[in-house]
Scaffold this motif. Structure first.
Motif, PDB file in Angstrom:
ATOM      1  N   HIS A 133       5.198   7.079   2.132  1.00 16.91           N
ATOM      2  CA  HIS A 133       5.154   5.554   1.696  1.00 16.91           C
ATOM      3  C   HIS A 133       4.298   5.072   3.719  1.00 16.91           C
ATOM      4  CE1 HIS A 133       4.960   1.182   2.364  1.00 16.91           C
ATOM      5  NE2 HIS A 133       5.358   1.246   3.244  1.00 16.91           N
ATOM      6  N   GLU A 134       5.362   5.946   4.530  1.00 19.75           N
ATOM      7  CA  GLU A 134       4.701   6.440   5.599  1.00 19.75           C
ATOM      8  C   GLU A 134       3.656   6.803   6.853  1.00 19.75           C
ATOM      9  OE1 GLU A 134       7.983   9.813   5.517  1.00 19.75           O
ATOM     10  OE2 GLU A 134       7.456   7.379   4.841  1.00 19.75           O
ATOM     11  N   ASP A 135       3.427   7.740   5.340  1.00 19.67           N
ATOM     12  CA  ASP A 135       2.104   8.382   5.159  1.00 19.67           C
ATOM     13  C   ASP A 135       0.479   7.786   5.088  1.00 19.67           C
ATOM     14  OD1 ASP A 135       3.161  10.140   6.529  1.00 19.67           O
ATOM     15  OD2 ASP A 135       3.065  11.730   4.490  1.00 19.67           O
ATOM     16  N   ILE A 136       1.338   6.991   4.213  1.00 18.20           N
ATOM     17  CA  ILE A 136      -0.002   5.590   3.340  1.00 18.20           C
ATOM     18  C   ILE A 136      -0.557   4.705   5.130  1.00 18.20           C
ATOM     19  CG2 ILE A 136      -0.514   4.178   1.822  1.00 18.20           C
ATOM     20  CD1 ILE A 136      -0.270   6.811   0.673  1.00 18.20           C
ATOM     21  N   LEU A 137      -2.017   4.456   4.684  1.00 20.21           N
ATOM     22  CA  LEU A 137      -2.868   3.754   5.638  1.00 20.21           C
ATOM     23  C   LEU A 137      -2.111   1.812   5.448  1.00 20.21           C
ATOM     24  CD1 LEU A 137      -6.611   4.904   5.973  1.00 20.21           C
ATOM     25  CD2 LEU A 137      -4.352   5.612   7.272  1.00 20.21           C
ATOM     26  N   THR A 138      -1.568   1.338   6.236  1.00 20.54           N
ATOM     27  CA  THR A 138      -1.550   0.065   6.333  1.00 20.54           C
ATOM     28  C   THR A 138      -2.780  -0.808   6.248  1.00 20.54           C
ATOM     29  OG1 THR A 138      -1.418  -0.638   8.299  1.00 20.54           O
ATOM     30  CG2 THR A 138       0.854   0.358   8.132  1.00 20.54           C
ATOM     31  N   PHE A 139      -2.535  -2.410   5.200  1.00 19.64           N
ATOM     32  CA  PHE A 139      -3.968  -2.930   4.885  1.00 19.64           C
ATOM     33  C   PHE A 139      -4.058  -2.765   6.459  1.00 19.64           C
ATOM     34  CE2 PHE A 139      -1.253  -4.152   0.856  1.00 19.64           C
ATOM     35  CZ  PHE A 139      -2.830  -3.966   0.231  1.00 19.64           C
ATOM     36  N   GLU A 140      -3.650  -3.417   7.294  1.00 18.70           N
ATOM     37  CA  GLU A 140      -4.197  -3.757   8.636  1.00 18.70           C
ATOM     38  C   GLU A 140      -4.951  -2.453   9.152  1.00 18.70           C
ATOM     39  OE1 GLU A 140      -1.151  -6.114   8.363  1.00 18.70           O
ATOM     40  OE2 GLU A 140      -1.015  -3.887   8.223  1.00 18.70           O
ATOM     41  N   GLU A 141      -4.533  -0.996   9.387  1.00 17.92           N
ATOM     42  CA  GLU A 141      -5.603   0.053   9.737  1.00 17.92           C
ATOM     43  C   GLU A 141      -6.712   0.557   8.161  1.00 17.92           C
ATOM     44  OE1 GLU A 141      -1.897   3.036  10.998  1.00 17.92           O
ATOM     45  OE2 GLU A 141      -2.554   3.097   8.519  1.00 17.92           O
ATOM     46  N   MET A 142      -7.131  -0.227   7.255  1.00 17.52           N
ATOM     47  CA  MET A 142      -7.357   0.005   6.084  1.00 17.52           C
ATOM     48  C   MET A 142      -8.444  -0.912   6.443  1.00 17.52           C
ATOM     49  SD  MET A 142      -6.209   0.735   2.329  1.00 17.52           S
ATOM     50  CE  MET A 142      -5.217   2.348   1.710  1.00 17.52           C
ATOM     51  N   ILE A 143      -8.230  -2.524   7.047  1.00 17.87           N
ATOM     52  CA  ILE A 143      -9.472  -3.580   7.537  1.00 17.87           C
ATOM     53  C   ILE A 143      -9.898  -3.037   9.274  1.00 17.87           C
ATOM     54  CG2 ILE A 143      -9.442  -5.917   8.850  1.00 17.87           C
ATOM     55  CD1 ILE A 143      -7.570  -7.067   6.468  1.00 17.87           C
ATOM     56  N   LEU A 173      -3.852  -7.984  -3.565  1.00 20.08           N
ATOM     57  CA  LEU A 173      -4.906  -9.514  -3.585  1.00 20.08           C
ATOM     58  C   LEU A 173      -5.040 -10.535  -2.172  1.00 20.08           C
ATOM     59  CD1 LEU A 173      -4.235 -10.904  -6.521  1.00 20.08           C
ATOM     60  CD2 LEU A 173      -6.189 -10.090  -5.904  1.00 20.08           C
ATOM     61  N   SER A 174      -3.816 -10.423  -1.859  1.00 15.77           N
ATOM     62  CA  SER A 174      -4.005 -10.518  -0.197  1.00 15.77           C
ATOM     63  C   SER A 174      -4.793  -9.975   0.838  1.00 15.77           C
ATOM     64  CB  SER A 174      -2.389 -10.979   0.224  1.00 15.77           C
ATOM     65  OG  SER A 174      -2.223 -11.952  -0.647  1.00 15.77           O
ATOM     66  N   PHE A 175      -4.827  -8.394   0.476  1.00 16.94           N
ATOM     67  CA  PHE A 175      -5.208  -7.704   1.296  1.00 16.94           C
ATOM     68  C   PHE A 175      -6.938  -7.799   1.424  1.00 16.94           C
ATOM     69  CE2 PHE A 175      -7.840  -3.720   0.980  1.00 16.94           C
ATOM     70  CZ  PHE A 175      -8.054  -3.513   2.458  1.00 16.94           C
ATOM     71  N   VAL A 176      -6.919  -7.865  -0.560  1.00 16.93           N
ATOM     72  CA  VAL A 176      -8.426  -7.876  -0.736  1.00 16.93           C
ATOM     73  C   VAL A 176      -9.768  -9.268   0.232  1.00 16.93           C
ATOM     74  CG1 VAL A 176     -10.520  -8.378  -2.267  1.00 16.93           C
ATOM     75  CG2 VAL A 176      -8.790  -6.770  -2.833  1.00 16.93           C
ATOM     76  N   GLU A 177      -8.330 -10.828  -0.045  1.00 18.99           N
ATOM     77  CA  GLU A 177      -9.104 -11.391   0.409  1.00 18.99           C
ATOM     78  C   GLU A 177      -9.094 -11.492   1.618  1.00 18.99           C
ATOM     79  OE1 GLU A 177      -5.658 -14.838  -0.064  1.00 18.99           O
ATOM     80  OE2 GLU A 177      -6.147 -14.647  -2.576  1.00 18.99           O
ATOM     81  N   ARG A 178      -8.176 -11.037   3.203  1.00 18.61           N
ATOM     82  CA  ARG A 178      -8.575 -10.648   4.584  1.00 18.61           C
ATOM     83  C   ARG A 178      -9.979  -9.779   3.760  1.00 18.61           C
ATOM     84  NH1 ARG A 178      -3.027  -7.909   6.269  1.00 18.61           N
ATOM     85  NH2 ARG A 178      -4.080  -7.635   7.526  1.00 18.61           N
ATOM     86  N   LEU A 179      -9.593  -9.082   3.513  1.00 14.82           N
ATOM     87  CA  LEU A 179     -11.029  -8.181   4.180  1.00 14.82           C
ATOM     88  C   LEU A 179     -12.412  -8.642   3.772  1.00 14.82           C
ATOM     89  CD1 LEU A 179     -11.646  -4.762   4.467  1.00 14.82           C
ATOM     90  CD2 LEU A 179     -11.442  -4.642   2.249  1.00 14.82           C
ATOM     91  N   HIS A 180     -12.883  -9.495   3.082  1.00 14.74           N
ATOM     92  CA  HIS A 180     -13.393  -9.786   2.635  1.00 14.74           C
ATOM     93  C   HIS A 180     -14.069 -11.304   3.464  1.00 14.74           C
ATOM     94  CE1 HIS A 180     -16.895 -12.677   0.115  1.00 14.74           C
ATOM     95  NE2 HIS A 180     -16.218 -13.885   0.203  1.00 14.74           N
ATOM     96  N   THR A 230     -12.239 -13.414  -7.709  1.00 13.37           N
ATOM     97  CA  THR A 230     -13.588 -14.143  -7.720  1.00 13.37           C
ATOM     98  C   THR A 230     -13.584 -14.996  -6.208  1.00 13.37           C
ATOM     99  OG1 THR A 230     -12.813 -16.403  -9.115  1.00 13.37           O
ATOM    100  CG2 THR A 230     -14.200 -14.158  -9.650  1.00 13.37           C
ATOM    101  N   GLY A 231     -12.060 -15.685  -6.000  1.00 13.65           N
ATOM    102  CA  GLY A 231     -11.796 -16.416  -4.611  1.00 13.65           C
ATOM    103  C   GLY A 231     -12.348 -15.817  -3.491  1.00 13.65           C
ATOM    104  N   ALA A 232     -11.858 -14.437  -3.750  1.00  8.91           N
ATOM    105  CA  ALA A 232     -12.202 -12.910  -2.653  1.00  8.91           C
ATOM    106  C   ALA A 232     -13.043 -12.504  -2.264  1.00  8.91           C
ATOM    107  CB  ALA A 232     -10.927 -12.108  -3.384  1.00  8.91           C
ATOM    108  N   GLY A 233     -14.275 -13.089  -3.436  1.00  3.70           N
ATOM    109  CA  GLY A 233     -15.274 -12.388  -3.128  1.00  3.70           C
ATOM    110  C   GLY A 233     -15.729 -11.530  -4.568  1.00  3.70           C
ATOM    111  N   VAL A 234     -15.276 -11.524  -5.315  1.00  2.00           N
ATOM    112  CA  VAL A 234     -14.918  -9.580  -5.806  1.00  2.00           C
ATOM    113  C   VAL A 234     -16.181 -10.309  -7.922  1.00  2.00           C
ATOM    114  CG1 VAL A 234     -14.128  -7.930  -7.301  1.00  2.00           C
ATOM    115  CG2 VAL A 234     -13.933  -8.738  -5.068  1.00  2.00           C
ATOM    116  N   ASN A 235     -17.120 -10.055  -7.301  1.00  6.31           N
ATOM    117  CA  ASN A 235     -17.641 -10.314  -9.242  1.00  6.31           C
ATOM    118  C   ASN A 235     -17.915  -9.376  -9.763  1.00  6.31           C
ATOM    119  OD1 ASN A 235     -20.075  -9.447  -7.890  1.00  6.31           O
ATOM    120  ND2 ASN A 235     -20.536 -11.505  -7.426  1.00  6.31           N
ATOM    121  N   ARG A 236     -17.474  -8.125  -9.293  1.00  6.08           N
ATOM    122  CA  ARG A 236     -17.822  -6.961 -10.505  1.00  6.08           C
ATOM    123  C   ARG A 236     -16.379  -5.970 -10.061  1.00  6.08           C
ATOM    124  NH1 ARG A 236     -23.453  -5.734 -11.290  1.00  6.08           N
ATOM    125  NH2 ARG A 236     -25.337  -7.143 -10.007  1.00  6.08           N
TER     126      ARG A 236
END
Length: 329
Positions: free
Chosen positions: A38-48, A76-83, A108-114
């Motif tokens: 787990h500690e080797d996985i990127l955090t959502f902040e790092e991914m953004i 899902l919260s990450f997707v919203e922040r990324l959008h 769809t609220g997070a801007g994903v349509n596909r």
């Protein structure tokens, strides 16, 4: 733009959210697979931060993959922040669909349509055999929910002879009646424990020939440089399409526009190469800047190989050591 020595521009990034998955598909994850700590996985902040740097470098399309992205808490919260953070970035998701049905409105609220949904069979029993899980009903519910919610669906079918080649008519009819895309992906010899062999390899041209005996197809020209590697064909009289991705038999290296980043922060310039650039080390350096990330992107671009040369040189061995679930597809 990120341009490599072969004149290819990188405009499409695939980012693996996690190597964990709630399925164990026979072509993807070996029995003895050990998850990345787990500690080797990127955090959502790092991914953004990584997505922002990629957008600055000319990336226009970002696909979130796994493993299975929806198994990661907070996705899902990450997707919203990324959008919100990266407006203008064409955001897509690839999923196995088992956890998707009740999340369509949030997407769809997070801007994903596909979305791309991986589904290798239209048989419940065969689904259990392929994946090790009785989840076919959940995937079908997800497809229906997406279509009802206005999300365009592409089905990704790994084509394996002796496993799902007998279902070709059903897949063609599914594309025709549901007005969606069904894309057959050649089984690739990826991962040191790959089950690929000549007996189960089902080449794209054989698939297309078989489809043409069932329905009339109209070839469609590429309309976007970010459209991906599939050759697409419209089913005459329908909104459905059939596609093939011929990574083994008919390479598309000359037009490859993709980078991949694994969930532990390793940038791969080619799916078939184990050469990796360590982005995580830079992201976790307190003194780093975006320019440090851009320098790594540019270096990876300069070193981006031609995958078909690696495939041709592999002999009887897998083309790379990392298994698909760790790479992110």
């Amino acid at each position: 733009m990120l341009t490599d020595p072969h004149g290819r521009n990188v405009s499409y990034l695939r980012l693996s959210i996690t190597d964990r998955c709630n399925l164990r598909c026979l072509y993807c994850r070996p029995e003895e697979w050990v998850f990345i700590p787990h500690e080797d996985i990127l955090t959502f902040e790092e991914m953004i931060e990584l997505a922002q740097a990629a957008q600055s470098a000319g990336v226009e399309k970002l696909r979130l993959t796994g493993g299975e992205p929806f198994v990661r808490k907070g996705f899902l919260s990450f997707v919203e922040r990324l959008h919100t953070t990266c407006p203008g970035l064409d955001l897509r998701i690839t999923t196995n669909g088992t956890l998707l049905a009740d999340r369509v409105r949030a997407l769809t609220g997070a801007g994903v349509n596909r979305v791309n949904i991986s589904l290798d069979t239209l048989s419940r029993e065969k689904f259990r055999t392929i994946t090790g899980v009785d989840g076919y009903g959940r995937v079908r519910a997800a497809i229906e929910a997406c279509l009802a919610g206005g999300i365009r669906v592409k089905l990704n079918v790994v084509a394996v002879k002796g496993v799902n080649d007998d279902e070709l008519p059903e897949f063609v009819d599914f594309a025709r009646t549901h007005d969606l895309d069904v894309r057959f992906i050649e089984f690739m010899p990826i991962g040191r424990h790959s089950r690929w062999n000549r007996d189960n390899y089902w080449p794209a041209e054989e698939i297309l020939a078989a489809v043409k005996r069932l329905v009339e197809l109209d070839a469609e020209a590429r309309t976007s440089r970010n459209g991906g590697p599939a050759r697409m064909y419209r089913i005459a009289g329908s909104g459905g399409r059939i596609g093939v991705i011929s990574a083994v038999s008919n390479h598309f290296c000359a037009t490859c526009n993709r980078f991949r980043v694994t969930s532990d922060g390793k940038l791969r310039a080619c799916l078939f190469s184990d050469a990796e650039t360590d982005l995580r080390a830079v992201l976790r350096d307190p003194g780093h800047t975006e320019d440090d990330l851009l320098a790594l992107f540019r270096k990876a671009g300069r070193d981006k190989p031609l995958g078909y040369e690696l495939l041709r040189a592999r002999g009887k061995n897998a083309v790379c050591g990392r298994v698909m679930t760790a790479i992110g597809g």
